[in-house]
Motif scaffolding. Sequence first.
Motif, PDB file in Angstrom:
ATOM      1  N   PHE A 222       0.832  -1.208   0.000  1.00  0.00           N
ATOM      2  CA  PHE A 222       0.000   0.000   0.000  1.00  0.00           C
ATOM      3  C   PHE A 222       0.868   1.260   0.000  1.00  0.00           C
ATOM      4  O   PHE A 222       0.585   2.239  -0.705  1.00  0.00           O
ATOM      5  CB  PHE A 222      -0.921  -0.026   1.218  1.00  0.00           C
ATOM      6  CG  PHE A 222      -1.547   1.303   1.568  1.00  0.00           C
ATOM      7  CD1 PHE A 222      -2.544   1.853   0.776  1.00  0.00           C
ATOM      8  CD2 PHE A 222      -1.134   2.003   2.699  1.00  0.00           C
ATOM      9  CE1 PHE A 222      -3.117   3.082   1.095  1.00  0.00           C
ATOM     10  CE2 PHE A 222      -1.704   3.221   3.037  1.00  0.00           C
ATOM     11  CZ  PHE A 222      -2.700   3.762   2.227  1.00  0.00           C
ATOM     12  N   LEU A 223       1.953   1.236   0.759  1.00  0.00           N
ATOM     13  CA  LEU A 223       2.815   2.410   0.837  1.00  0.00           C
ATOM     14  C   LEU A 223       3.573   2.653  -0.467  1.00  0.00           C
ATOM     15  O   LEU A 223       3.992   3.780  -0.747  1.00  0.00           O
ATOM     16  CB  LEU A 223       3.805   2.247   1.997  1.00  0.00           C
ATOM     17  CG  LEU A 223       3.194   2.444   3.383  1.00  0.00           C
ATOM     18  CD1 LEU A 223       4.141   1.967   4.474  1.00  0.00           C
ATOM     19  CD2 LEU A 223       2.834   3.911   3.608  1.00  0.00           C
ATOM     20  N   GLN A 266       6.259  16.211  -3.136  1.00  0.00           N
ATOM     21  CA  GLN A 266       5.531  15.056  -3.660  1.00  0.00           C
ATOM     22  C   GLN A 266       5.258  14.044  -2.556  1.00  0.00           C
ATOM     23  O   GLN A 266       4.156  13.486  -2.483  1.00  0.00           O
ATOM     24  CB  GLN A 266       6.341  14.391  -4.784  1.00  0.00           C
ATOM     25  CG  GLN A 266       6.455  15.205  -6.052  1.00  0.00           C
ATOM     26  CD  GLN A 266       7.295  14.489  -7.098  1.00  0.00           C
ATOM     27  OE1 GLN A 266       7.435  13.272  -7.093  1.00  0.00           O
ATOM     28  NE2 GLN A 266       7.886  15.265  -8.005  1.00  0.00           N
ATOM     29  N   PHE A 267       6.246  13.800  -1.698  1.00  0.00           N
ATOM     30  CA  PHE A 267       6.041  12.865  -0.602  1.00  0.00           C
ATOM     31  C   PHE A 267       4.924  13.345   0.325  1.00  0.00           C
ATOM     32  O   PHE A 267       4.119  12.542   0.805  1.00  0.00           O
ATOM     33  CB  PHE A 267       7.335  12.696   0.207  1.00  0.00           C
ATOM     34  CG  PHE A 267       8.443  12.032  -0.538  1.00  0.00           C
ATOM     35  CD1 PHE A 267       8.194  10.986  -1.414  1.00  0.00           C
ATOM     36  CD2 PHE A 267       9.753  12.444  -0.375  1.00  0.00           C
ATOM     37  CE1 PHE A 267       9.205  10.365  -2.109  1.00  0.00           C
ATOM     38  CE2 PHE A 267      10.787  11.828  -1.061  1.00  0.00           C
ATOM     39  CZ  PHE A 267      10.510  10.790  -1.936  1.00  0.00           C
ATOM     40  N   SER A 268       4.887  14.657   0.584  1.00  0.00           N
ATOM     41  CA  SER A 268       3.826  15.197   1.444  1.00  0.00           C
ATOM     42  C   SER A 268       2.458  14.938   0.833  1.00  0.00           C
ATOM     43  O   SER A 268       1.519  14.521   1.531  1.00  0.00           O
ATOM     44  CB  SER A 268       4.028  16.704   1.638  1.00  0.00           C
ATOM     45  OG  SER A 268       5.192  16.970   2.369  1.00  0.00           O
ATOM     46  N   GLU A 273      -2.486  11.911   1.065  1.00  0.00           N
ATOM     47  CA  GLU A 273      -3.564  11.149   0.412  1.00  0.00           C
ATOM     48  C   GLU A 273      -3.756   9.796   1.089  1.00  0.00           C
ATOM     49  O   GLU A 273      -4.881   9.336   1.266  1.00  0.00           O
ATOM     50  CB  GLU A 273      -3.239  10.949  -1.068  1.00  0.00           C
ATOM     51  CG  GLU A 273      -4.330  10.223  -1.833  1.00  0.00           C
ATOM     52  CD  GLU A 273      -4.022  10.101  -3.308  1.00  0.00           C
ATOM     53  OE1 GLU A 273      -4.674   9.265  -3.975  1.00  0.00           O
ATOM     54  OE2 GLU A 273      -3.133  10.827  -3.807  1.00  0.00           O
ATOM     55  N   LYS A 274      -2.651   9.168   1.496  1.00  0.00           N
ATOM     56  CA  LYS A 274      -2.755   7.859   2.139  1.00  0.00           C
ATOM     57  C   LYS A 274      -3.227   7.971   3.582  1.00  0.00           C
ATOM     58  O   LYS A 274      -3.959   7.109   4.074  1.00  0.00           O
ATOM     59  CB  LYS A 274      -1.380   7.154   2.102  1.00  0.00           C
ATOM     60  CG  LYS A 274      -0.892   6.783   0.708  1.00  0.00           C
ATOM     61  CD  LYS A 274       0.466   6.100   0.785  1.00  0.00           C
ATOM     62  CE  LYS A 274       1.038   5.818  -0.594  1.00  0.00           C
ATOM     63  NZ  LYS A 274       0.238   4.874  -1.363  1.00  0.00           N
ATOM     64  N   PHE A 275      -2.775   9.021   4.260  1.00  0.00           N
ATOM     65  CA  PHE A 275      -3.100   9.206   5.681  1.00  0.00           C
ATOM     66  C   PHE A 275      -3.598  10.637   5.898  1.00  0.00           C
ATOM     67  O   PHE A 275      -2.827  11.489   6.377  1.00  0.00           O
ATOM     68  CB  PHE A 275      -1.879   8.932   6.561  1.00  0.00           C
ATOM     69  CG  PHE A 275      -1.216   7.614   6.302  1.00  0.00           C
ATOM     70  CD1 PHE A 275      -1.770   6.441   6.805  1.00  0.00           C
ATOM     71  CD2 PHE A 275      -0.050   7.535   5.550  1.00  0.00           C
ATOM     72  CE1 PHE A 275      -1.158   5.216   6.572  1.00  0.00           C
ATOM     73  CE2 PHE A 275       0.566   6.327   5.311  1.00  0.00           C
ATOM     74  CZ  PHE A 275       0.009   5.152   5.816  1.00  0.00           C
ATOM     75  N   PRO A 276      -4.852  10.936   5.533  1.00  0.00           N
ATOM     76  CA  PRO A 276      -5.377  12.307   5.675  1.00  0.00           C
ATOM     77  C   PRO A 276      -5.251  12.798   7.114  1.00  0.00           C
ATOM     78  O   PRO A 276      -5.545  12.074   8.068  1.00  0.00           O
ATOM     79  CB  PRO A 276      -6.842  12.151   5.268  1.00  0.00           C
ATOM     80  CG  PRO A 276      -6.887  10.926   4.414  1.00  0.00           C
ATOM     81  CD  PRO A 276      -5.853  10.007   4.995  1.00  0.00           C
ATOM     82  N   ALA A 292      10.615   8.649   7.226  1.00  0.00           N
ATOM     83  CA  ALA A 292      11.319   7.637   8.013  1.00  0.00           C
ATOM     84  C   ALA A 292      10.339   6.730   8.753  1.00  0.00           C
ATOM     85  O   ALA A 292      10.555   5.520   8.871  1.00  0.00           O
ATOM     86  CB  ALA A 292      12.273   8.308   8.991  1.00  0.00           C
ATOM     87  N   HIS A 293       9.242   7.328   9.243  1.00  0.00           N
ATOM     88  CA  HIS A 293       8.243   6.558   9.996  1.00  0.00           C
ATOM     89  C   HIS A 293       7.515   5.562   9.095  1.00  0.00           C
ATOM     90  O   HIS A 293       7.375   4.385   9.444  1.00  0.00           O
ATOM     91  CB  HIS A 293       7.236   7.513  10.633  1.00  0.00           C
ATOM     92  CG  HIS A 293       6.082   6.833  11.281  1.00  0.00           C
ATOM     93  ND1 HIS A 293       6.212   6.068  12.429  1.00  0.00           N
ATOM     94  CD2 HIS A 293       4.759   6.775  10.943  1.00  0.00           C
ATOM     95  CE1 HIS A 293       5.034   5.584  12.771  1.00  0.00           C
ATOM     96  NE2 HIS A 293       4.137   5.994  11.882  1.00  0.00           N
ATOM     97  N   HIS A 294       7.056   6.030   7.943  1.00  0.00           N
ATOM     98  CA  HIS A 294       6.237   5.172   7.085  1.00  0.00           C
ATOM     99  C   HIS A 294       7.076   4.251   6.187  1.00  0.00           C
ATOM    100  O   HIS A 294       6.665   3.116   5.902  1.00  0.00           O
ATOM    101  CB  HIS A 294       5.315   6.021   6.220  1.00  0.00           C
ATOM    102  CG  HIS A 294       4.232   6.717   6.973  1.00  0.00           C
ATOM    103  ND1 HIS A 294       3.206   6.034   7.589  1.00  0.00           N
ATOM    104  CD2 HIS A 294       4.019   8.036   7.239  1.00  0.00           C
ATOM    105  CE1 HIS A 294       2.390   6.897   8.180  1.00  0.00           C
ATOM    106  NE2 HIS A 294       2.859   8.113   7.995  1.00  0.00           N
TER     107      HIS A 294
END
Length: 309
Positions: A222-223, A266-268, A273-276, A292-294
């Motif tokens: 998913f990530l 872009q990462f933001s 989008e994945k984690f509103p 780093a977390h995800h």
Amino acid sequence: MTESACRPGLRETSCSASRLVMPGKFRDLARLPLCLKRCYSSELLLKELPRIALSTNAHVVLDEQMGFYEAVTRRKRPERCMATIGPPFSEGELYVRGDDKQQFNTFLNWTAQHGQSAHADLIGLHGGNFCLSTDVKPQPDGRWSDYVQTVFKPFGIRASATVNFPVPFRKGARLGLYYAFFGSEEDVASRFEFDFISLPFAIVWLFRFGVIDEDTMRHWLFLLVGLSPGNLFMIRELLAAPRYHAQLLPGRTGLPKRSVEGHFLQFSEILNEKFPKDAHAGGKGSILFDIAHHYGFLSFTGRPHFDGN
């Protein structure tokens, strides 16, 4: 998978089957085929791959892996594919198709007699990165020529691509993926294409080999949804940098600071989008911390290798 998983996002793109110049710098990733950049679709990663991963027959995974290579690169399908886990360059727990194990046994016998090949040295030096047999230069002592004559030619192999990933939670073990080709060396993908298109299957194999459970596999896939080659390689660079120092990335990637900041933007967007986030939650987050977390699990892929690093 060739039809259902790849084409929905690729129908309007085109890929040249001609040999691409091997990217020597991070910025060269922008020259990879457009269809390759779009192959991390939700259809593939969230539906097709979990279905394939749960197949009772491991040969299905190997067949789909070869079919996926053919579909997204528009190149000739590999003739051979293997996956193994265990000590580096050992049989360990091995999945091959039919008589393909004969070639692997020939490789093991040659290694027992002569030590590691020049290709194996290259793979060990750049762990987590695919290395092509065509990257190997002839050796003065003739050992590489002997390896080609003994391990490749009797089985019709003209070129191979191999990677060894350090295995999470298993010190000393490696996940090995291997492709072999009988046709022209000029019609084999670049090592950066192999890195990008094979990573989702590496995650599937980690599940198949019992390193991670199904929920972890699904979350990691998913990530990956929506990442481009540039995104993926930037994340790997960031994870390999000491203490996740963003200031090091322009020097490590060869990109100007503004381009690096563009990747962070872009990462933001991808992570939002994945984690509103709750707009009323307040506080300021750090995109470096979020990455780093995800994406910390991608540490097992190592730092991306470019010419000169």
